[in-house]
Design a protein around this motif. Structure first.
Motif, mmCIF file in Angstrom:
data_model
loop_
_atom_site.group_PDB
_atom_site.id
_atom_site.type_symbol
_atom_site.label_atom_id
_atom_site.label_comp_id
_atom_site.label_asym_id
_atom_site.label_seq_id
_atom_site.Cartn_x
_atom_site.Cartn_y
_atom_site.Cartn_z
ATOM 1 N N THR A 42 39.228 34.272 37.444
ATOM 2 C CA THR A 42 40.199 35.289 37.039
ATOM 3 C C THR A 42 39.594 36.689 36.985
ATOM 4 O O THR A 42 40.332 37.660 36.834
ATOM 5 N N LEU A 43 38.273 36.776 37.103
ATOM 6 C CA LEU A 43 37.616 38.085 37.057
ATOM 7 C C LEU A 43 37.471 38.659 38.465
ATOM 8 O O LEU A 43 37.199 37.924 39.416
ATOM 9 N N PRO A 44 37.633 39.987 38.630
ATOM 10 C CA PRO A 44 37.445 40.610 39.946
ATOM 11 C C PRO A 44 35.983 40.575 40.373
ATOM 12 O O PRO A 44 35.079 40.476 39.540
ATOM 13 N N GLU A 45 35.751 40.665 41.667
ATOM 14 C CA GLU A 45 34.410 40.569 42.222
ATOM 15 C C GLU A 45 33.461 41.637 41.684
ATOM 16 O O GLU A 45 32.278 41.366 41.460
ATOM 17 N N ASP A 46 33.976 42.838 41.463
ATOM 18 C CA ASP A 46 33.081 43.901 40.992
ATOM 19 C C ASP A 46 32.577 43.612 39.571
ATOM 20 O O ASP A 46 31.424 43.899 39.242
ATOM 21 N N VAL A 47 33.424 43.000 38.755
ATOM 22 C CA VAL A 47 33.010 42.631 37.401
ATOM 23 C C VAL A 47 31.982 41.501 37.455
ATOM 24 O O VAL A 47 30.966 41.531 36.757
ATOM 25 N N LEU A 48 32.229 40.511 38.299
ATOM 26 C CA LEU A 48 31.284 39.414 38.450
ATOM 27 C C LEU A 48 29.930 39.919 38.940
ATOM 28 O O LEU A 48 28.876 39.430 38.522
ATOM 29 N N GLY A 49 29.972 40.924 39.814
ATOM 30 C CA GLY A 49 28.731 41.518 40.305
ATOM 31 C C GLY A 49 27.943 42.187 39.203
ATOM 32 O O GLY A 49 26.717 42.042 39.111
ATOM 33 N N LYS A 50 28.634 42.913 38.337
ATOM 34 C CA LYS A 50 27.958 43.580 37.221
ATOM 35 C C LYS A 50 27.395 42.564 36.231
ATOM 36 O O LYS A 50 26.392 42.825 35.566
ATOM 37 N N MET A 51 28.041 41.417 36.134
ATOM 38 C CA MET A 51 27.565 40.358 35.250
ATOM 39 C C MET A 51 26.422 39.556 35.884
ATOM 40 O O MET A 51 25.818 38.726 35.222
ATOM 41 N N ARG A 52 26.181 39.799 37.152
ATOM 42 C CA ARG A 52 25.198 39.022 37.928
ATOM 43 C C ARG A 52 25.525 37.524 37.862
ATOM 44 O O ARG A 52 24.656 36.683 37.669
ATOM 45 N N ALA A 53 26.810 37.253 38.038
ATOM 46 C CA ALA A 53 27.277 35.870 38.015
ATOM 47 C C ALA A 53 26.732 35.105 39.217
ATOM 48 O O ALA A 53 26.470 35.688 40.276
ATOM 49 N N ALA A 54 26.563 33.816 39.059
ATOM 50 C CA ALA A 54 26.059 32.975 40.143
ATOM 51 C C ALA A 54 27.118 32.802 41.224
ATOM 52 O O ALA A 54 28.331 32.883 40.956
ATOM 53 N N ALA A 55 26.666 32.576 42.438
ATOM 54 C CA ALA A 55 27.592 32.298 43.537
ATOM 55 C C ALA A 55 28.336 30.994 43.247
ATOM 56 O O ALA A 55 27.775 30.058 42.674
ATOM 57 N N LYS A 56 29.577 30.931 43.657
ATOM 58 C CA LYS A 56 30.384 29.744 43.412
ATOM 59 C C LYS A 56 29.888 28.572 44.262
ATOM 60 O O LYS A 56 29.477 28.745 45.411
ATOM 61 N N LYS A 57 29.920 27.388 43.682
ATOM 62 C CA LYS A 57 29.590 26.169 44.411
ATOM 63 C C LYS A 57 30.709 25.834 45.394
ATOM 64 O O LYS A 57 31.840 26.312 45.283
#
Length: 207
Positions: A42-57
């Motif tokens: 549900t989060l936009p890509e730019d937010v996930l990038g700032k969070m340094r989220a892991a790539a989706k499986k």
């Protein structure tokens, strides 16, 4: 075959790792077919990038209505202030149609989760999630102390909960990975839950 769905949301990969270990345990039970699904982000890509989220499986994304196809479901999610992550809650929020016809009633279900720290809401996260199962009349299947003596080992920091397999990720969400004992507990949960789901399905067929 008894169909077990392992449905998860993971930000930094910890819950996804537990899901894969749970599948190993479930697949070890004869007559069980386990499938891993992830919920929609549900989060936009730019937010996930700032969070340094892991790539989706590379796991398929599930919709709410597909939950009715399972004989048993294990839901995995990170804790957010003692509650499930919003992404998993969004999946439950989409199941009004299933609720109205009681499509999930009687199905066994359980939880596995990740916490940032030892004070991150280990029991509260599971207990607040139980409310979702109650409204669907699902059967909560915790693992209790069935994992054995390792649950009570005080020689290392570990997240071993009677409510379900879990792991600590570190306060930053990334610095700690699941330990060997946490992975073993996840595999145990998969095997234990699958065996119960299989018995329930066989009993229902017998009736």
């Amino acid at each position: 075959m008894t169909k077990i769905y392992i449905v998860y949301y993971s930000t930094w990969g910890h819950v996804a790792t537990l899901a894969e270990e749970i599948k190993k345990g479930a697949d070890s039970v004869d007559g069980v077919e386990a499938t891993i699904w992830q919920v929609a982000e549900t989060l936009p890509e730019d937010v996930l990038g700032k969070m340094r989220a892991a790539a989706k499986k590379d796991h398929p994304v599930i919709t709410g209505k597909q939950l009715a196809d399972a004989d048993g479901i294990l839901f995995g999610f990170p804790s957010r202030f003692g509650m499930m992550a919003a992404q998993m809650k969004a999946l439950f929020d989409s199941t009004g149609g299933l609720w109205s016809r009681q499509a999930l009633a009687g199905k066994p279900a359980g939880f596995f989760f990740a916490l940032g720290t030892q004070g991150g809401g280990q029991e509260e996260t599971a207990l607040t999630a139980v409310s979702q199962l109650a409204h669907h009349a699902m059967v909560f299947v915790p693992i209790g102390s069935t994992f054995g003596a390792r649950m009570f080992d005080m020689d290392e920091v570990m997240c071993c909960s009677p409510y379900g397999a879990c792991t600590f990720s570190g306060a930053d969400g990334r610095s700690r990975k699941p330990s060997e004992v946490e992975l073993q507990m996840a595999e145990h949960q998969g095997k234990y839950f699958a065996a119960i789901a299989k018995k329930l399905k066989m009993g229902a067929v017998g009736v």
